[in-house]
Scaffold this motif. Sequence first.
Motif, PDB file in Angstrom:
ATOM      1  N   TYR A  41      48.386  54.233  70.565  1.00  0.00           N
ATOM      2  CA  TYR A  41      48.300  53.709  71.922  1.00  0.00           C
ATOM      3  C   TYR A  41      47.234  54.437  72.719  1.00  0.00           C
ATOM      4  CZ  TYR A  41      52.432  50.789  71.469  1.00  0.00           C
ATOM      5  OH  TYR A  41      53.302  49.819  71.088  1.00  0.00           O
ATOM      6  N   VAL A  42      47.198  55.771  72.590  1.00  0.00           N
ATOM      7  CA  VAL A  42      46.209  56.542  73.351  1.00  0.00           C
ATOM      8  C   VAL A  42      44.801  56.052  73.019  1.00  0.00           C
ATOM      9  CG1 VAL A  42      45.170  58.832  73.604  1.00  0.00           C
ATOM     10  CG2 VAL A  42      47.647  58.577  73.615  1.00  0.00           C
ATOM     11  N   LYS A  43      44.562  55.843  71.726  1.00  0.00           N
ATOM     12  CA  LYS A  43      43.234  55.418  71.301  1.00  0.00           C
ATOM     13  C   LYS A  43      42.861  54.085  71.945  1.00  0.00           C
ATOM     14  CE  LYS A  43      43.453  55.454  66.757  1.00  0.00           C
ATOM     15  NZ  LYS A  43      43.550  55.763  65.320  1.00  0.00           N
ATOM     16  N   VAL A  44      43.761  53.111  71.837  1.00  0.00           N
ATOM     17  CA  VAL A  44      43.437  51.777  72.364  1.00  0.00           C
ATOM     18  C   VAL A  44      43.295  51.823  73.882  1.00  0.00           C
ATOM     19  CG1 VAL A  44      44.215  49.412  72.535  1.00  0.00           C
ATOM     20  CG2 VAL A  44      44.571  50.668  70.441  1.00  0.00           C
ATOM     21  N   ILE A  45      44.175  52.585  74.546  1.00  0.00           N
ATOM     22  CA  ILE A  45      44.114  52.637  76.010  1.00  0.00           C
ATOM     23  C   ILE A  45      42.797  53.241  76.469  1.00  0.00           C
ATOM     24  CG2 ILE A  45      45.095  53.818  78.003  1.00  0.00           C
ATOM     25  CD1 ILE A  45      47.851  53.337  76.739  1.00  0.00           C
ATOM     26  N   LEU A  46      42.386  54.347  75.843  1.00  0.00           N
ATOM     27  CA  LEU A  46      41.118  54.963  76.243  1.00  0.00           C
ATOM     28  C   LEU A  46      39.955  54.005  76.001  1.00  0.00           C
ATOM     29  CD1 LEU A  46      41.451  58.666  75.060  1.00  0.00           C
ATOM     30  CD2 LEU A  46      41.618  57.735  77.353  1.00  0.00           C
ATOM     31  N   ALA A  47      39.982  53.331  74.847  1.00  0.00           N
ATOM     32  CA  ALA A  47      38.891  52.405  74.523  1.00  0.00           C
ATOM     33  C   ALA A  47      38.838  51.286  75.560  1.00  0.00           C
ATOM     34  CB  ALA A  47      39.087  51.830  73.124  1.00  0.00           C
ATOM     35  N   HIS A  48      39.985  50.754  75.937  1.00  0.00           N
ATOM     36  CA  HIS A  48      39.999  49.669  76.916  1.00  0.00           C
ATOM     37  C   HIS A  48      39.616  50.152  78.302  1.00  0.00           C
ATOM     38  CE1 HIS A  48      42.517  46.414  74.707  1.00  0.00           C
ATOM     39  NE2 HIS A  48      41.340  46.647  74.169  1.00  0.00           N
ATOM     40  N   ALA A  49      40.000  51.381  78.629  1.00  0.00           N
ATOM     41  CA  ALA A  49      39.647  51.915  79.953  1.00  0.00           C
ATOM     42  C   ALA A  49      38.133  51.955  80.103  1.00  0.00           C
ATOM     43  CB  ALA A  49      40.245  53.307  80.131  1.00  0.00           C
ATOM     44  N   VAL A  50      37.440  52.391  79.060  1.00  0.00           N
ATOM     45  CA  VAL A  50      35.969  52.442  79.136  1.00  0.00           C
ATOM     46  C   VAL A  50      35.398  51.056  79.348  1.00  0.00           C
ATOM     47  CG1 VAL A  50      33.899  52.872  77.799  1.00  0.00           C
ATOM     48  CG2 VAL A  50      35.718  54.523  77.794  1.00  0.00           C
ATOM     49  N   LEU A  51      35.963  50.071  78.668  1.00  0.00           N
ATOM     50  CA  LEU A  51      35.419  48.717  78.792  1.00  0.00           C
ATOM     51  C   LEU A  51      35.616  48.158  80.197  1.00  0.00           C
ATOM     52  CD1 LEU A  51      36.497  47.084  75.431  1.00  0.00           C
ATOM     53  CD2 LEU A  51      34.306  48.056  76.051  1.00  0.00           C
ATOM     54  N   GLY A  52      36.661  48.600  80.886  1.00  0.00           N
ATOM     55  CA  GLY A  52      36.937  48.057  82.217  1.00  0.00           C
ATOM     56  C   GLY A  52      36.115  48.710  83.317  1.00  0.00           C
ATOM     57  N   ILE A  53      35.570  49.892  83.024  1.00  0.00           N
ATOM     58  CA  ILE A  53      34.903  50.666  84.072  1.00  0.00           C
ATOM     59  C   ILE A  53      33.732  49.940  84.755  1.00  0.00           C
ATOM     60  CG2 ILE A  53      33.341  52.648  84.260  1.00  0.00           C
ATOM     61  CD1 ILE A  53      35.620  54.190  82.797  1.00  0.00           C
ATOM     62  N   PRO A  54      32.822  49.304  84.005  1.00  0.00           N
ATOM     63  CA  PRO A  54      31.700  48.657  84.682  1.00  0.00           C
ATOM     64  C   PRO A  54      32.144  47.669  85.751  1.00  0.00           C
ATOM     65  CG  PRO A  54      31.374  48.611  82.326  1.00  0.00           C
ATOM     66  CD  PRO A  54      32.733  49.163  82.552  1.00  0.00           C
ATOM     67  N   PHE A  55      33.229  46.938  85.491  1.00  0.00           N
ATOM     68  CA  PHE A  55      33.677  45.941  86.452  1.00  0.00           C
ATOM     69  C   PHE A  55      34.147  46.612  87.732  1.00  0.00           C
ATOM     70  CE2 PHE A  55      34.160  44.156  82.239  1.00  0.00           C
ATOM     71  CZ  PHE A  55      33.451  42.993  82.375  1.00  0.00           C
ATOM     72  N   VAL A  56      34.877  47.725  87.598  1.00  0.00           N
ATOM     73  CA  VAL A  56      35.325  48.439  88.787  1.00  0.00           C
ATOM     74  C   VAL A  56      34.123  48.975  89.547  1.00  0.00           C
ATOM     75  CG1 VAL A  56      36.699  50.357  89.603  1.00  0.00           C
ATOM     76  CG2 VAL A  56      37.451  49.061  87.631  1.00  0.00           C
ATOM     77  N   ILE A  57      33.182  49.578  88.829  1.00  0.00           N
ATOM     78  CA  ILE A  57      31.998  50.144  89.488  1.00  0.00           C
ATOM     79  C   ILE A  57      31.264  49.050  90.258  1.00  0.00           C
ATOM     80  CG2 ILE A  57      29.704  51.127  89.048  1.00  0.00           C
ATOM     81  CD1 ILE A  57      31.539  53.227  88.518  1.00  0.00           C
ATOM     82  N   ILE A  58      31.038  47.918  89.612  1.00  0.00           N
ATOM     83  CA  ILE A  58      30.247  46.868  90.247  1.00  0.00           C
ATOM     84  C   ILE A  58      30.943  46.327  91.483  1.00  0.00           C
ATOM     85  CG2 ILE A  58      29.427  44.502  89.946  1.00  0.00           C
ATOM     86  CD1 ILE A  58      28.691  45.246  87.105  1.00  0.00           C
TER      87      ILE A  58
END
Lengths: 570, 294
Positions: B158-175
């Motif tokens: 779970y930790v692995k998948v959550i971290l991987a998904h968190a990175v993918l979501g970051i650009p949208f939050v930043i933008i």
Amino acid sequence: MSNAKDDDAVAGPVPVAPVPNAPTESGPVLAADGTPLKRSLSRALRRQKGRALLLVAPLLIFVLVTFIIPIGSMLFRSVENDIVSNTLPYTVQRLASWEAESGNLPSEDVYKAMYDDLFVAAEAKRHTRLGSRLNYEQTGISSLFRQSGRGVDDLAGDAADALEDAVPAFGEGETWYALMDAGSGEGNTTLLSNMRDRIGRLNDSAASAEMDFVPSAEIAAVLPRTARTYTEWAVYTVTEDERNPAERDPWELVSLALLEELPTADLSGLSAERAALLQQAQAVDFNVPSYRETLAEIDEEWGTVTPWETIQTHSSKYTAGYFLNAIDAQKTPDGYEWQPEEKQILLTLFGRTLFMSLMITGSCILLGYPVAWLLANLPAYKANLLMILVLLPFWTSLLVRTSAWKVMLQSQGVINDVLVWIGLVDDANRLVMINNQFGTIVAMTHILLPFMILPMYSVMQTVPPSYLRAAKSLGATNWTAFWRVYFPQSVPGIGAGSILVFILSIGYYITPEIVGGTSGVFISNRIAYHISSSLNWGLAAALGTILLAVVLVLYWCYDRIVGIDNVKLG
Amino acid sequence: MGLPPYATTPQRIWYYAFRVICALIFIFLITPILVVMPLSFNAENFFTFTPEMLRLDPDGYSLKHYQDFFTNNEWQRSLKNSLIIAPIATIISVSLGTLAAVGLSQSHVPFKGTIMAILISPMIVPLIISATGMFFFYSALGNWLEATLGLDRDFVGYVKVILAHAVLGIPFVIITVTATLVGFDRSLTRAAANMGADPVTTFFRVQMPLILPGVISGGLFAFITSFDEVVVVLFVGSAGQKTLPWQMFTGLREQISPTILAVATLLVGISILLLTVVELLRRRSERLRGIVES
């Protein structure tokens, strides 16, 4: 108002405070606390910068560690090639001086090194991995390694039997351990740490487990190969099997090395017990055959130049081989050449990926432009209503849309049913619209269309409608007014949308995988195949690197044209 | 842009033809999504309309695929996994992303361009490449976590998948958050500071309420990215972390039950909900900004 009250009001620092020794006109301007204004300002600026960076730092580190570095290390995999020299260290070393052009077979020395390397690799079950790596370069070599891995311990087994028959003590692990371990004598720690490195590289993990064993320096001096092989075994046993080497029999290879080295060894420098034991072993009559013949007997391929050439060509630590493979070329002993015809698929696949991405981008422009124009020119409330029709697909799960297209396109699907019902298509020969390029292009056009419409729409909104009216009132026809006045102003929108759609489509995986069949897949599907099925990770990394380079160039263009800050969502 | 009364016949024809073309494109956009819905009530195990359905015979329709979704263990487990992974990943990307966006929006940030490029990159790099890179990285990280810290294998997954998904979501939050901050009036924070509020209070009492719409819509984007993501989880996760899209993906590849269509219909419902929320937030944000600017 009294003066005292005024003084109270000026309690804090004031920009132009009446400081007692007010600066003269030539001196530096001072801040309230007496420091020069310039320094004070730059300090404030520095603090501000520091605070901003501090806010950004956690995320930046997070992204760097969990995203940028993994991708960087994946890219590195595309040139990394230490598997040959890690699995066959001694062979690679000896083979370096061999000249393939001469046409002669390598020397007996090389064959001996190969025998040792193969034996250890087969014990560690690493020879098949090397075989599949070299098989990318020369088809058939993997079976050579598999075959050799099975046959390699015959000779060493004979040697171990002969030794044990003559001196039964050698059947005991303790005997060996007492012979090889430094005990209270001088140990050869260099040999030990070298072998730790070697076994660690062989197994792709640090062989740093705790162990008591240190090879004896005097044995290492008299019987170098025996000491080396025994140390390799001891390190391997401790790290991989997690057993105590003192209680286990060593590899048969150690017996072979011992029997081969003993007849010429000078035992005079050894301690009494060791010399006594080894003198018994010296009496064993075991004829070590030529390693060249031994290997050629296991597989006659070893008696030819080909495998040696391949090993030598691909023994360097870094290779361009994966990149060459990625563009259907290969490195052979005679230089670079194209792959055999039937293996040339990747350039075609790159070409197809580009072609299909262009087709998708083109159809998105064709379908997106009228819609964007309509949305930009309708009254706001109507436009907002129609916008929902664009945004709903945009927000809908990718898999939902892909499964919808599967439902629509398949031979018993909605479109075919409708066409048959209308009578346009005969029930017997329904259209094949899925599992080919057509399916991929249609489904992906649908999926990426909102990404084209939204940037176009935001650009078209800024074009004043009065320009078009002015053009028409100056005598332009509808077409001229559109083509000469409106269209040029909407080009930035087309450019932004096109690059976005192209970038997205070139790396698509899910949709082609489901509706693309075999002829409609992209390069990304090939990457996934090499990662999860064929396990040719180097090639996958090389393909990924090329794809990434293309995308980054496009991204750079996008940044120049639109600016990444201007990306709008929703 | 109605049709002027003096329009010639060709102009009239073109006017209506254009509208018809646009209507066809809209149909192209929306039909696939609409088609899925009635099919999910299919009484048969087919992906197609049965004659009974076309006759609108009630016997042709049933809720059995929905029933299957809500009772089948596989589907329920994947739904649960999705509901564990997506919210946690969203929280990570929103909290780190908002912080960074606030930092980036300040006036003197060194290397702003480079930092921005790095933070946006997870959105630009094709997913398959991100997945490949993460595959190697996270399998090494996972082995290390299991071997050195002795963590549970499932938990590490779970930790692995959550971290991987968190990175993918970051650009949208930043933008989204930077876009909201562009319209933010800096004198408000200065005024707050002037009245004695410390930076933390200023952030939570003054800045945060104003940029909240941006933060929430960024969060929604991050959520949908994770909730809809399949490539990375396919590579990084193991069977224990099978998410809803993963389950759908395997279903589509092996062509099993129309339960997929029932799930698809439910997901369309969710996306309509999300679309509404984002639209409302956008309006609110515009309204707020209007007040700020006046």
